[in-house]
Scaffold this motif. Structure first.
Motif, short mmCIF file in Angstrom:
data_model
loop_
_atom_site.label_atom_id
_atom_site.label_comp_id
_atom_site.label_asym_id
_atom_site.label_seq_id
_atom_site.Cartn_x
_atom_site.Cartn_y
_atom_site.Cartn_z
N SER A 1 23.54 35.67 28.22
CA SER A 1 22.87 34.23 28.12
C SER A 1 22.23 34.03 29.72
CB SER A 1 23.93 33.09 28.12
OG SER A 1 24.47 33.31 26.67
N THR A 2 22.92 34.21 30.60
CA THR A 2 22.28 34.04 31.87
C THR A 2 21.12 34.81 32.25
OG1 THR A 2 24.59 33.75 32.86
CG2 THR A 2 22.72 34.04 34.72
N TYR A 3 21.16 35.88 31.80
CA TYR A 3 19.89 36.94 31.93
C TYR A 3 18.71 36.28 31.08
CZ TYR A 3 16.84 41.26 31.50
OH TYR A 3 15.82 41.76 31.70
N ASP A 4 18.91 36.01 29.74
CA ASP A 4 17.91 35.47 28.88
C ASP A 4 17.14 34.28 29.41
OD1 ASP A 4 18.41 37.29 26.96
OD2 ASP A 4 19.87 36.25 25.92
N GLU B 1 33.85 43.15 29.19
CA GLU B 1 33.62 42.34 27.62
C GLU B 1 33.57 41.10 27.69
OE1 GLU B 1 35.00 43.23 23.26
OE2 GLU B 1 35.95 44.12 24.63
N GLN B 2 34.88 40.34 28.33
CA GLN B 2 34.98 38.89 28.17
C GLN B 2 33.58 38.21 28.97
OE1 GLN B 2 36.86 41.19 29.54
NE2 GLN B 2 37.70 40.44 31.62
N SER B 3 33.07 39.02 29.96
CA SER B 3 31.76 38.48 30.43
C SER B 3 30.63 38.77 30.14
CB SER B 3 31.65 38.80 32.24
OG SER B 3 33.13 38.43 32.67
N ALA B 4 30.50 39.32 29.11
CA ALA B 4 28.98 39.88 28.30
C ALA B 4 28.38 38.88 27.74
CB ALA B 4 29.42 40.85 27.14
N GLU C 1 24.16 24.71 31.65
CA GLU C 1 24.33 24.15 30.19
C GLU C 1 24.64 24.99 28.99
OE1 GLU C 1 20.81 21.88 29.61
OE2 GLU C 1 20.69 21.01 31.74
N ASP C 2 24.45 26.47 29.42
CA ASP C 2 24.76 27.48 28.24
C ASP C 2 26.29 27.63 28.07
OD1 ASP C 2 23.67 29.91 26.78
OD2 ASP C 2 25.38 30.55 27.86
#
Length: 460
Positions: free
Chosen positions: A320-323, A312-315, A94-95
């Motif tokens: 967000s996934t890590y958080d 950079e485009q995946s950062a 959902e992010d």
């Protein structure tokens, strides 16, 4: 005052007064006593209190195991309970940053397989072969580029719409539920649910491609149906990380059930063995708070390393996934921080500092003011007040133990939960003190002697 002639050590006569002669004799006596006294003995060595040594060892071990227990329990919960795993990982779908990254990659893979501009040029060339005038053919060739761009925008919008739709998120959560056992098996080393390619652990996007194909065909983009079955991937982390995760899982999963209790037993044992238990309790509370802050800082540092290791485009998506994945760990850290704060405050309030003594005195006077007069006499005359007075130590202990059990047995308690339980405990202890009325109050009033019981059951 008389003067006495006395020779000095060199035989030279010296005039001494009577007082000076008396002082000289006193000094000679002291010197003689010192010379005749036995030589001074070295100070006795201070005996080592082994209980204090054991207390220090237990407290250090317990504090070191606190963060290990947090991660052990978190790992066990994620891999032993499907609902918790889906609750942890599901919000990743959902992010917005993750949805955008997945949609962009899916769109790029679709157009890598379908050359819209090439197909349009072939169609124009076919029309030219059928006799279409050359000027019209040239104009149509000039339109193939804008047509391809428009088609890409259309496909991209549809893919973004698909990825962000509730139906897609629900389908993703169902897929997570189905594959949870496979992930657990992968970490346990029993199967390979995650794809390893070229030393990297990767995510297979084939299911996303298939879903996008169906959505595009249903929207009227028939060319999407020509996309063959493909398996593009997104690199997640090095394969060595998966191997380390398997080793760590095997270790933590085995110890998750008993390690928190061992940690708690070590801390309690260390406090009981300490010479100054209140100070040891205060140290434990402050140390737990400090450890939680250090672990939280370590999580932030790891986040920076993980985000910095990807393109950079995946950062944004990786961050967000890590958080999302570690949010329950951070919640546990906040809860334990509050627990440490409550323990430290309890040890400080019951301590001998001037501020703590004044605070306890103010509370005592407040409770004493509430239970004076007729209310106190009625309590003392009835069965409640004397019974509470006779069992006040047991009742206080029961209340504290029950509050601790509520926090321990609560499913994922938050910091606010701990604070609420602590406040309720304080209120109940205050009510207990209010009800603490010895029967001697009635006798004292009958004899005409004034006074009311204090917090310890004696006269205030």
């Amino acid at each position: 005052m008389s003067v006495v002639d006395s020779p000095d050590s060199s035989g030279v006569a010296a005039a001494l007064t009577t007082d000076e002669r008396a002082e000289l004799e006193r000094l000679r006596t002291e010197v003689a006593d010192l010379r005749s006294a036995p030589p001074p003995q070295p100070p006795a060595r201070r005996r080592i209190r082994w209980a204090s040594v054991g207390s220090a060892v237990l407290l250090v071990l317990g504090l070191l195991l606190v963060p290990v227990s947090v991660f052990a329990v978190w790992t066990h919960n994620q891999l032993s309970e499907t609902d918790r795993f889906v609750a942890t990982v599901g919000p990743v779908l959902e992010d917005p940053a993750v949805q955008s990254a997945v949609a962009d990659r899916v769109t790029a893979e679709i157009f890598a397989q379908v050359n819209v501009q090439g197909l349009a040029n072939e169609a124009v060339d076919a029309l030219a072969a059928q006799g279409l005038p050359a000027p019209i053919v040239d104009r149509l060739h000039g339109l193939t580029g804008p047509l391809a761009d428009g088609t890409r925008n259309f496909v991209g919008s549809k893919v973004h719409e698909l990825v962000s739709s509730p139906a897609f998120v629900a389908a993703g959560e169902r897929a997570l539920t189905i594959t949870h056992q496979q992930i657990a098996a992968a970490l346990a080393g029993q199967s390979s649910a995650l794809v390893v390619q070229g030393g990297e652990t990767v995510l297979d996007l084939a299911p996303f491609i298939d879903a996008a194909k169906q959505q595009l065909v249903a929207s009227g983009f028939e060319l999407a149906g020509k996309i063959p079955e493909i398996h593009p991937t997104i690199a997640l982390f090095p394969a060595s990380t998966l191997i380390r995760a398997q080793t760590l899982y095997s270790l933590l999963d085995v110890t998750a059930t008993w390690l928190p209790w061992v940690t708690l037993a070590l801390l309690v044992g260390g406090v009981l063995l300490a010479r100054r238990r209140r100070r040891a309790t205060l140290v434990v509370g402050l140390a737990v708070m400090g450890i939680m802050l250090v672990v939280a800082g370590a999580l932030l540092a790891v986040r920076g390393i993980v985000v910095g290791s990807v393109a950079e485009q995946s950062a944004a998506a990786v961050g967000s996934t890590y958080d999302i994945v570690v949010r329950f760990v951070r919640a546990a850290l906040r809860t334990l921080f509050v627990v440490g704060l409550v323990v430290a405050l309890a040890a400080w309030v019951t301590g001998p500092s001037n501020t703590a003594v004044r605070l306890r005195g103010a509370l005592s006077r407040g409770v004493g003011a509430l239970r004076r007069g007729g209310f106190a006499r009625r309590l003392a005359a009835g069965p409640v007040g004397p019974w509470v007075h006779d069992h006040r130590v047991l009742l206080r202990t029961v209340l504290v133990v029950l509050a601790a059990l509520v926090v321990v047995l609560w499913d994922r308690p938050s910091g606010w939960t701990v604070l609420t339980v602590a406040l309720v405990l304080v209120v109940l202890l205050g009510v207990l003190e209010l009800l603490d009325q010895p029967r001697s109050l009635v006798t004292a009033d009958a004899d005409g002697s004034p006074g009311s019981p204090g917090l310890d059951g004696g006269p205030s």
